[in-house]
Motif scaffolding. Structure first.
Motif, PDB file in Angstrom:
ATOM      1  N   LYS A   1       0.904  -1.071  -0.154  1.00  0.00           N
ATOM      2  CA  LYS A   1      -0.052   0.022  -0.030  1.00  0.00           C
ATOM      3  C   LYS A   1       0.882   1.240  -0.137  1.00  0.00           C
ATOM      4  O   LYS A   1       1.955   1.229   0.432  1.00  0.00           O
ATOM      5  N   LYS A   2       0.129   2.352  -0.434  1.00  0.00           N
ATOM      6  CA  LYS A   2       1.014   3.598  -0.501  1.00  0.00           C
ATOM      7  C   LYS A   2       0.838   4.370   0.652  1.00  0.00           C
ATOM      8  O   LYS A   2      -0.292   4.335   1.163  1.00  0.00           O
ATOM      9  N   VAL A   3       1.868   5.014   1.098  1.00  0.00           N
ATOM     10  CA  VAL A   3       1.631   5.951   2.253  1.00  0.00           C
ATOM     11  C   VAL A   3       2.224   7.275   1.874  1.00  0.00           C
ATOM     12  O   VAL A   3       3.116   7.345   1.102  1.00  0.00           O
ATOM     13  N   GLU A   4       1.434   8.408   2.330  1.00  0.00           N
ATOM     14  CA  GLU A   4       1.790   9.748   1.645  1.00  0.00           C
ATOM     15  C   GLU A   4       3.252  10.287   2.222  1.00  0.00           C
ATOM     16  O   GLU A   4       3.680  11.004   1.639  1.00  0.00           O
TER      17      GLU A   4
ATOM     18  N   CYS B   1      17.924  13.429  -6.083  1.00  0.00           N
ATOM     19  CA  CYS B   1      16.953  12.724  -7.120  1.00  0.00           C
ATOM     20  C   CYS B   1      15.760  12.163  -6.426  1.00  0.00           C
ATOM     21  O   CYS B   1      15.764  11.719  -5.083  1.00  0.00           O
ATOM     22  N   ILE B   2      14.782  12.000  -7.146  1.00  0.00           N
ATOM     23  CA  ILE B   2      13.194  11.756  -6.518  1.00  0.00           C
ATOM     24  C   ILE B   2      12.922  10.465  -7.000  1.00  0.00           C
ATOM     25  O   ILE B   2      13.153   9.854  -8.193  1.00  0.00           O
ATOM     26  N   ILE B   3      12.885   9.436  -6.031  1.00  0.00           N
ATOM     27  CA  ILE B   3      12.554   7.912  -6.093  1.00  0.00           C
ATOM     28  C   ILE B   3      11.274   7.452  -5.368  1.00  0.00           C
ATOM     29  O   ILE B   3      10.819   8.184  -4.404  1.00  0.00           O
ATOM     30  N   ALA B   4      10.881   6.417  -5.591  1.00  0.00           N
ATOM     31  CA  ALA B   4       9.874   5.656  -4.862  1.00  0.00           C
ATOM     32  C   ALA B   4      10.399   4.346  -4.620  1.00  0.00           C
ATOM     33  O   ALA B   4      11.057   3.812  -5.294  1.00  0.00           O
ATOM     34  N   VAL B   5      10.392   3.820  -3.168  1.00  0.00           N
ATOM     35  CA  VAL B   5      10.825   2.659  -2.758  1.00  0.00           C
ATOM     36  C   VAL B   5       9.648   1.656  -2.156  1.00  0.00           C
ATOM     37  O   VAL B   5       8.807   2.319  -1.679  1.00  0.00           O
ATOM     38  N   MET B   6       9.629   0.401  -2.443  1.00  0.00           N
ATOM     39  CA  MET B   6       8.756  -0.286  -1.633  1.00  0.00           C
ATOM     40  C   MET B   6       9.450  -1.153  -1.028  1.00  0.00           C
ATOM     41  O   MET B   6      10.584  -1.598  -1.116  1.00  0.00           O
ATOM     42  N   GLY B   7       8.802  -1.573   0.209  1.00  0.00           N
ATOM     43  CA  GLY B   7       9.498  -2.342   1.187  1.00  0.00           C
ATOM     44  C   GLY B   7       8.930  -2.453   2.584  1.00  0.00           C
ATOM     45  O   GLY B   7       7.769  -2.251   2.587  1.00  0.00           O
ATOM     46  N   THR B   8       9.743  -2.688   3.747  1.00  0.00           N
ATOM     47  CA  THR B   8       9.070  -2.191   5.010  1.00  0.00           C
ATOM     48  C   THR B   8      10.197  -1.875   5.928  1.00  0.00           C
ATOM     49  O   THR B   8      11.190  -1.777   5.801  1.00  0.00           O
ATOM     50  N   GLU B   9       9.695  -1.424   7.076  1.00  0.00           N
ATOM     51  CA  GLU B   9      10.452  -0.839   8.252  1.00  0.00           C
ATOM     52  C   GLU B   9      10.934  -2.131   9.129  1.00  0.00           C
ATOM     53  O   GLU B   9       9.832  -2.994   9.666  1.00  0.00           O
TER      54      GLU B   9
ATOM     55  N   VAL C   1       7.111  10.283   4.419  1.00  0.00           N
ATOM     56  CA  VAL C   1       7.835   9.164   4.924  1.00  0.00           C
ATOM     57  C   VAL C   1       7.752   8.632   6.293  1.00  0.00           C
ATOM     58  O   VAL C   1       7.924   7.383   6.838  1.00  0.00           O
ATOM     59  N   LEU C   2       7.412   9.499   7.149  1.00  0.00           N
ATOM     60  CA  LEU C   2       7.061   9.302   8.654  1.00  0.00           C
ATOM     61  C   LEU C   2       5.760   8.137   8.813  1.00  0.00           C
ATOM     62  O   LEU C   2       5.523   7.859   9.813  1.00  0.00           O
ATOM     63  N   ASP C   3       5.089   8.043   7.944  1.00  0.00           N
ATOM     64  CA  ASP C   3       3.744   7.456   7.773  1.00  0.00           C
ATOM     65  C   ASP C   3       4.184   5.753   8.003  1.00  0.00           C
ATOM     66  O   ASP C   3       3.383   5.011   7.973  1.00  0.00           O
ATOM     67  N   VAL C   4       5.449   5.479   7.490  1.00  0.00           N
ATOM     68  CA  VAL C   4       6.130   3.954   7.251  1.00  0.00           C
ATOM     69  C   VAL C   4       5.723   3.388   8.731  1.00  0.00           C
ATOM     70  O   VAL C   4       6.327   4.094   9.831  1.00  0.00           O
ATOM     71  N   ARG C   5       5.346   2.091   8.662  1.00  0.00           N
ATOM     72  CA  ARG C   5       5.246   1.578   9.856  1.00  0.00           C
ATOM     73  C   ARG C   5       5.946   0.140   9.840  1.00  0.00           C
ATOM     74  O   ARG C   5       6.023  -0.430   8.982  1.00  0.00           O
ATOM     75  N   GLN C   6       6.589  -0.414  11.129  1.00  0.00           N
ATOM     76  CA  GLN C   6       7.257  -1.395  11.242  1.00  0.00           C
ATOM     77  C   GLN C   6       6.418  -2.718  10.677  1.00  0.00           C
ATOM     78  O   GLN C   6       5.328  -2.838  11.187  1.00  0.00           O
ATOM     79  N   GLY C   7       7.055  -3.662   9.825  1.00  0.00           N
ATOM     80  CA  GLY C   7       6.391  -4.822   9.360  1.00  0.00           C
ATOM     81  C   GLY C   7       5.369  -4.658   8.355  1.00  0.00           C
ATOM     82  O   GLY C   7       4.735  -5.823   8.170  1.00  0.00           O
ATOM     83  N   GLU C   8       5.074  -3.682   7.992  1.00  0.00           N
ATOM     84  CA  GLU C   8       3.800  -3.432   6.813  1.00  0.00           C
ATOM     85  C   GLU C   8       4.504  -3.190   5.725  1.00  0.00           C
ATOM     86  O   GLU C   8       5.474  -2.158   5.409  1.00  0.00           O
TER      87      GLU C   8
ATOM     88  N   ILE D   1      14.299   8.943   6.783  1.00  0.00           N
ATOM     89  CA  ILE D   1      14.431   7.548   7.037  1.00  0.00           C
ATOM     90  C   ILE D   1      15.673   6.978   5.919  1.00  0.00           C
ATOM     91  O   ILE D   1      15.771   7.291   5.017  1.00  0.00           O
ATOM     92  N   ARG D   2      16.265   5.985   6.674  1.00  0.00           N
ATOM     93  CA  ARG D   2      17.432   5.482   6.108  1.00  0.00           C
ATOM     94  C   ARG D   2      16.838   4.207   5.296  1.00  0.00           C
ATOM     95  O   ARG D   2      16.345   3.417   5.624  1.00  0.00           O
ATOM     96  N   LEU D   3      17.674   4.090   4.231  1.00  0.00           N
ATOM     97  CA  LEU D   3      17.409   3.124   3.115  1.00  0.00           C
ATOM     98  C   LEU D   3      18.509   2.084   3.301  1.00  0.00           C
ATOM     99  O   LEU D   3      19.479   2.274   3.263  1.00  0.00           O
ATOM    100  N   VAL D   4      17.795   0.745   3.443  1.00  0.00           N
ATOM    101  CA  VAL D   4      19.000  -0.274   3.270  1.00  0.00           C
ATOM    102  C   VAL D   4      18.442  -1.310   2.235  1.00  0.00           C
ATOM    103  O   VAL D   4      17.146  -1.525   2.264  1.00  0.00           O
ATOM    104  N   GLY D   5      19.119  -2.533   1.942  1.00  0.00           N
ATOM    105  CA  GLY D   5      18.784  -3.635   1.258  1.00  0.00           C
ATOM    106  C   GLY D   5      19.481  -3.841   0.072  1.00  0.00           C
ATOM    107  O   GLY D   5      20.267  -2.845  -0.450  1.00  0.00           O
ATOM    108  N   GLU D   6      19.499  -5.060  -0.556  1.00  0.00           N
ATOM    109  CA  GLU D   6      20.330  -5.386  -1.478  1.00  0.00           C
ATOM    110  C   GLU D   6      19.954  -4.913  -2.803  1.00  0.00           C
ATOM    111  O   GLU D   6      21.068  -4.600  -3.711  1.00  0.00           O
ATOM    112  N   PRO D   7      18.810  -4.417  -3.027  1.00  0.00           N
ATOM    113  CA  PRO D   7      18.332  -3.930  -4.539  1.00  0.00           C
ATOM    114  C   PRO D   7      19.011  -2.631  -4.618  1.00  0.00           C
ATOM    115  O   PRO D   7      19.222  -2.131  -5.750  1.00  0.00           O
ATOM    116  N   LEU D   8      19.514  -1.761  -3.496  1.00  0.00           N
ATOM    117  CA  LEU D   8      19.954  -0.649  -3.777  1.00  0.00           C
ATOM    118  C   LEU D   8      21.522  -0.643  -4.411  1.00  0.00           C
ATOM    119  O   LEU D   8      21.974   0.468  -5.125  1.00  0.00           O
ATOM    120  N   LYS D   9      22.040  -1.707  -4.224  1.00  0.00           N
ATOM    121  CA  LYS D   9      23.336  -1.931  -4.904  1.00  0.00           C
ATOM    122  C   LYS D   9      23.248  -2.030  -6.556  1.00  0.00           C
ATOM    123  O   LYS D   9      24.277  -1.620  -7.205  1.00  0.00           O
TER     124      LYS D   9
END
Length: 496
Positions: free
Chosen positions: A85-88, A164-172, A90-97, A148-156
């Motif tokens: 689901k989309k969150v409007e 730059c402006i991007i959209a990221v999908m994942g979970t906290e 950055v701070l609306d990101v919830r852990q595990g969602e 919020i800090r971004l981590v994960g293998e896809p960033l490589k």
């Protein structure tokens, strides 16, 4: 009477070559040119405002396109029985969602200059790189709510820079970091058709980039002439360049069929050489000078470089229109976008510039901004003198310069690191670095070596990317075909 033909083979005397009458008086191909004022600053400039508005404007303009791409890619994504689901914010990101969010990238790098440190205030940074080799660099995503800090293998698999402006999908995760599963960006903006801004469209030139027709006009692009008042190391090559552009070099057939087809010259920055420590007029701290207490100290200024550039332009302008971009070494403002070099620097060639009655219309000499946007022979052209690309290259160890040019196009931003590490004017009402329309030709000057390729967009956009090498180091000129946008590299030499 002895005729010249009878003794031509016996000595140095030879009859003049037989030339066709059409080659005696060369006619320069006309230039269809419309300069845009995309990067012109207002006369009354204000610097009291904050730079944060640039990021807000950039996010506002590019975010809708990024979110549209993300919607198309992730609306039906299901992982572990959970819909993304989309969150409007950055701070609306919830852990595990499982969710996705769009924002602005911020690179937290220990070696990156900081305005909070006094050593970075007086002048632009000259550090060689921003990346650290110990892995301390961090990628952040931010908007007006927070970061919020971004981590994960896809960033490589992606190269990112601040701005730059991007959209990221994942979970906290449990550490408060966003585990990235996938990433999207805006991609190429809509591309205008050829001759979109021209009042009079030539009937015979309604062709696409890939069409191949009869011999066509050329655009010559050079960069890094670096006229110096001290060094004459490549003065002979500059003379050859002048003769080549003026269609005075090689044989008459080549002059007529090739050199006279050059309809415009673009000088992409750094026409003046950087001050050397061996130059007696340079600001070398080891050189003892006696500064004047009052008045102007003429010994601290060397007028020779600008005089040589003025003479070079003045010799070409009677037969060839010229577009002149300022560069990092040229007498113009340092911050992006650089404004045109003042006409007072060209006492001879300035008469070819705009007329007093039509100051807003480009003259035979068009001293323009850096970056620069125009329509040439119907193609939308975007060019810079290299500072935007050089600054991005400091974010990585082994930069692929053509790949970074492509990234800027797909990010829809020609100077993403401004104003973070690339000095910029604090815009309030508009963000001119955002690519509203996709160029057909995008060139960057003052580069270590030549490079070119064509990239394609999702809606059929095609962009010719060109790295223009420094002439002072390579003695190379780039020629762009105005029908196919194919490029040809010409290397000049004064060797006998």
């Amino acid at each position: 009477m002895v005729k010249l033909e009878d003794i031509a083979g016996l000595g140095l005397l030879q009859a003049p070559p037989k030339t066709d009458s059409k080659n005696t008086d060369l006619e320069r191909a006309p230039s269809n040119y419309k300069s845009l004022n995309t990067f012109a600053l207002p006369k009354a400039r204000q610097y009291q405002q904050q730079f944060a508005d640039i990021y807000f404007l950039r996010l506002t303009k590019i975010k809708p396109a990024v979110e549209q791409i993300a919607h198309e890619a992730w609306d039906d994504t299901v992982l572990g029985g959970e819909n993304a689901k989309k969150v409007e914010r950055v701070l609306d990101v919830r852990q595990g969602e499982l969710c996705w969010v769009a924002g602005t990238v911020y690179m937290d790098m220990p070696l990156k200059p900081s305005i909070l440190e006094d050593r970075w205030i007086s002048a632009p940074t000259s550090v060689g790189h921003y990346y650290s080799e110990d892995g301390k660099d961090q990628i952040m995503l931010e908007d007006d709510s927070g970061r919020i800090r971004l981590v994960g293998e896809p960033l490589k698999n992606y190269f990112l820079v601040t701005g730059c402006i991007i959209a990221v999908m994942g979970t906290e995760n449990a550490n408060g970091e966003f585990e990235v599963i996938d990433l999207k960006f805006a991609d190429l903006p809509p591309q205008p058709p050829r001759w979109a801004l021209s009042d009079k469209k030539p009937k015979s030139e309604d062709v696409s980039m890939v069409d191949v027709g009869s011999p066509s006009k050329k655009i010559a692009i050079i960069s890094g002439l670096e006229f110096s008042g001290f060094s004459t190391a490549y003065s002979a090559e500059l003379k050859v360049l002048r003769e080549f552009l003026a269609a005075q070099a090689l044989d008459p057939e080549t002059q007529s069929n090739e050199q006279s087809k050059i309809s415009r010259l673009i000088i992409a920055g750094n026409s003046i050489a950087e001050a050397s420590s061996s130059d007696p007029h340079s600001n070398n701290p080891n050189t003892k000078t006696h500064a004047k207490k009052y008045g102007y100290d003429a010994s601290a200024y060397n007028p020779a470089p600008s005089q040589l550039l003025d003479s070079f332009l003045n010799e070409l302008l009677p037969s060839l229109p010229i577009t002149l971009l300022p560069g990092a070494n040229d007498p113009a403002n340092v911050s992006y976008p650089q404004q045109p070099i003042h006409s007072a620097m060209f006492p001879e060639s300035r008469y070819y510039g705009p007329t007093p009655t039509h100051p807003d219309q480009a003259g035979w000499l068009d001293a323009t901004t850096n970056p620069f946007e125009s329509e040439i022979e119907g193609w939308r052209v975007l060019g810079t003198s290299g500072q935007n690309l050089d600054d991005i290259c400091k974010y990585m160890e082994d930069p692929d310069r053509l790949g970074l040019m492509e990234a800027m196009c797909r990010w829809r931003c020609s100077a993403p690191t401004a104003p973070d590490t690339l000095w910029s004017y604090p815009f309030q009402d508009d963000e001119p670095f955002v690519m509203k329309e996709c160029p057909h030709l995008y060139f960057v000057g003052s580069q270590p070596k030549f490079g070119s390729k064509v990239i394609e967009g999702p809606d059929g956009q095609m962009v010719r990317l060109v790295l223009v090498p420094k002439f002072s180091e390579t003695k190379e000129v780039v020629l762009v075909d105005t029908e196919t946008l194919d490029v040809r590299l010409v290397r000049l030499s004064a060797a006998s």
